[in-house]
Write an enzyme that holds these catalytic residues in place. Structure first.
Site, PDB file in Angstrom:
ATOM      1  CG  ASN A   1      -1.889   1.085   1.270  1.00 22.56           C
ATOM      2  OD1 ASN A   1      -1.521   2.222   0.976  1.00 22.56           O
ATOM      3  ND2 ASN A   1      -3.113   0.803   1.624  1.00 22.56           N
TER       4      ASN A   1
ATOM      5  CG  HIS B   1       1.157   6.284   4.566  1.00 22.52           C
ATOM      6  ND1 HIS B   1       0.131   7.195   4.731  1.00 22.52           N
ATOM      7  CD2 HIS B   1       0.758   5.169   5.239  1.00 22.52           C
ATOM      8  CE1 HIS B   1      -0.826   6.664   5.465  1.00 22.52           C
ATOM      9  NE2 HIS B   1      -0.474   5.431   5.784  1.00 22.52           N
TER      10      HIS B   1
ATOM     11  CG  HIS C   1      -8.066   4.315   1.049  1.00 22.94           C
ATOM     12  ND1 HIS C   1      -8.226   4.097   2.397  1.00 22.94           N
ATOM     13  CD2 HIS C   1      -9.290   4.667   0.586  1.00 22.94           C
ATOM     14  CE1 HIS C   1      -9.483   4.314   2.733  1.00 22.94           C
ATOM     15  NE2 HIS C   1     -10.144   4.669   1.655  1.00 22.94           N
TER      16      HIS C   1
ATOM     17  NE  ARG D   1      -9.120   8.456   4.387  1.00 17.05           N
ATOM     18  CZ  ARG D   1      -9.300   7.537   5.338  1.00 17.05           C
ATOM     19  NH1 ARG D   1      -8.490   6.508   5.439  1.00 17.05           N
ATOM     20  NH2 ARG D   1     -10.275   7.658   6.205  1.00 17.05           N
TER      21      ARG D   1
ATOM     22  NE  ARG E   1      -7.204  11.368   5.455  1.00 13.15           N
ATOM     23  CZ  ARG E   1      -7.615  10.781   6.583  1.00 13.15           C
ATOM     24  NH1 ARG E   1      -6.800  10.001   7.248  1.00 13.15           N
ATOM     25  NH2 ARG E   1      -8.827  10.983   7.045  1.00 13.15           N
TER      26      ARG E   1
ATOM     27  CD  GLU F   1      -7.039   0.013   0.988  1.00 15.03           C
ATOM     28  OE1 GLU F   1      -7.124   1.086   1.611  1.00 15.03           O
ATOM     29  OE2 GLU F   1      -6.201  -0.843   1.248  1.00 15.03           O
TER      30      GLU F   1
ATOM     31  CB  THR G   1      -9.440   1.891   7.181  1.00 15.56           C
ATOM     32  OG1 THR G   1      -8.958   2.640   6.069  1.00 15.56           O
ATOM     33  CG2 THR G   1     -10.836   1.404   6.902  1.00 15.56           C
TER      34      THR G   1
ATOM     35  CD  GLU H   1      -7.256  -6.051   2.819  1.00 18.66           C
ATOM     36  OE1 GLU H   1      -7.497  -5.735   1.647  1.00 18.66           O
ATOM     37  OE2 GLU H   1      -6.408  -5.472   3.528  1.00 18.66           O
TER      38      GLU H   1
ATOM     39  CG  HIS I   1      -5.606  -1.615   9.304  1.00 19.59           C
ATOM     40  ND1 HIS I   1      -5.186  -1.061  10.483  1.00 19.59           N
ATOM     41  CD2 HIS I   1      -6.058  -0.581   8.550  1.00 19.59           C
ATOM     42  CE1 HIS I   1      -5.395   0.241  10.440  1.00 19.59           C
ATOM     43  NE2 HIS I   1      -5.908   0.559   9.272  1.00 19.59           N
TER      44      HIS I   1
HETATM   45  N1  PXP Z   1      -5.857  -3.003   3.852  1.00 21.72           N
HETATM   46  C1  PXP Z   1      -6.825  -2.051   3.894  1.00 21.72           C
HETATM   47  C2  PXP Z   1      -8.183  -2.409   3.409  1.00 21.72           C
HETATM   48  C3  PXP Z   1      -6.548  -0.754   4.375  1.00 21.72           C
HETATM   49  O1  PXP Z   1      -7.527   0.171   4.422  1.00 21.72           O
HETATM   50  C4  PXP Z   1      -5.224  -0.446   4.767  1.00 21.72           C
HETATM   51  C5  PXP Z   1      -4.894   0.943   5.228  1.00 21.72           C
HETATM   52  O2  PXP Z   1      -5.105   1.856   4.206  1.00 21.72           O
HETATM   53  C6  PXP Z   1      -4.255  -1.452   4.676  1.00 21.72           C
HETATM   54  C7  PXP Z   1      -4.593  -2.730   4.237  1.00 21.72           C
HETATM   55  C8  PXP Z   1      -2.817  -1.216   5.061  1.00 21.72           C
HETATM   56  O3  PXP Z   1      -2.742  -0.901   6.425  1.00 21.72           O
HETATM   57  P1  PXP Z   1      -1.358  -0.452   7.048  1.00 21.72           P
HETATM   58  O4  PXP Z   1      -0.995   0.855   6.421  1.00 21.72           O
HETATM   59  O5  PXP Z   1      -1.657  -0.331   8.504  1.00 21.72           O
HETATM   60  O6  PXP Z   1      -0.360  -1.524   6.727  1.00 21.72           O
END
Ligand code: PXP
Length: 265
Positions: A6, A9, A42, A44, A48, A69, A100, A150, A217
């Site tokens: 992901n 960031h 994602h 959003r 952001r 996402e 999330t 998921e 997550h």
């Molecule tokens: N899976 C989903 C559905 C998420 O919303 C997120 C966070 O955006 C992640 C995985 C990844 O989470 P993390 O950044 O805590 O590894």
């Protein structure tokens, strides 16, 4: 087991200066070289970090499958239907949250989810629902005809942080998980058990089509091994811990290190 990275960031850092770098598109190629199986983003509602133009550029150029996402937001959904990524994962979203916080409340949004899944299917987009590891949610996801779920590993990850790091001694401690170490250990075990049971239930053949089961997550280099041991999970989506580590060792190495941590059963 597949690793979806992901890269939101990377865009968070770009937005801190509101210019063009670092560019999340560049991360896609590095992730591929490092052995990632998928890119996760994602989009959003408040934009952001990832913007519409990032999604478009990445879907058009990525050598890896792209999983987007999205909340149940009409404008975002319409945009994604036109862009046609490989997969869309429906997630709940709250403006004020840092990340999330929980899984989708399928029961309360049953009809809207059904409509959106139909629209995605018509475009040939694979679908997943981000849910808390609860059996009722698995049954509802199957009934709705999603292709995958998921499982939200946030509670497991938070318990792990409270037990195994200094977090419990800082002002960031998670007050509702402020428990003695033995109780934390037993809660971690319970959390792993429910993730395992839900993964088994999701992937078993019943009267409806079996689902694929992913998880994500809060997963990091310390807590990922116990999730990897769960046999029915085929993919993890990991963001924050990889991007955090990449600041010090570079993105390619951070992803390779995560792949290694995922192999340590
Ligand atoms: N899976 C989903 C559905 C998420 O919303 C997120 C966070 O955006 C992640 C995985 C990844 O989470 P993390 O950044 O805590 O590894």
């Amino acid at each position: 087991m597949r690793l979806g990275v992901n890269i939101d960031h990377i865009a968070t850092l770009r937005e801190a200066r509101a210019i063009y770098e670092p560019d999340p598109l560049e991360a896609v190629f590095i992730a591929k070289n490092a052995g990632a199986s998928q890119i996760t983003l994602h989009l959003r509602e408040d934009r952001r970090h990832i913007h519409d133009s990032d999604v478009k550029r990445i879907v058009e150029s990525s050598p890896l499958p792209v999983n987007i996402e999205s909340a149940l937001d009409e404008k975002v959904i319409d945009y994604l239907c036109a862009i046609v990524p490989q997969r869309i994962t429906l997630v709940p979203e709250k403006r004020e949250e840092i990340t999330t916080e929980g899984g989708l409340d399928i029961e309360s949004h049953y009809e809207s989810i059904r409509e959106v899944l139909k629209a995605f299917e018509a475009q040939g987009i694979a679908t997943a629902l981000f849910i808390d590891p609860k059996k009722e949610s698995i049954f509802l996801a199957r009934e709705l005809g999603a292709q995958a779920v998921e499982l939200h590993t946030g509670r497991y990850a938070n318990l792990h942080l409270m037990k195994n790091t200094n977090l419990s001694r800082t002002h960031r401690r998670i007050t509702e998980l402020d428990l003695p170490p033995q109780e934390l250990e037993s809660e971690i075990q319970k959390s792993l058990d429910s993730i395992g049971q839900c993964a088994k239930l999701a992937t078993s053949s019943m009267d409806t089509r079996a689902l694929e089961c992913f998880a994500g997550h809060g997963l990091n280099y310390q807590n990922v091994a116990d999730i990897v041991r769960i046999p029915y999970i085929s993919e993890l989506n990991i963001g924050h811990s990889i991007i955090a580590r990449s600041v010090f060792v570079g993105l390619e190495r951070a992803i390779m290190d995560m792949r290694r941590a995922m192999c340590q059963r």
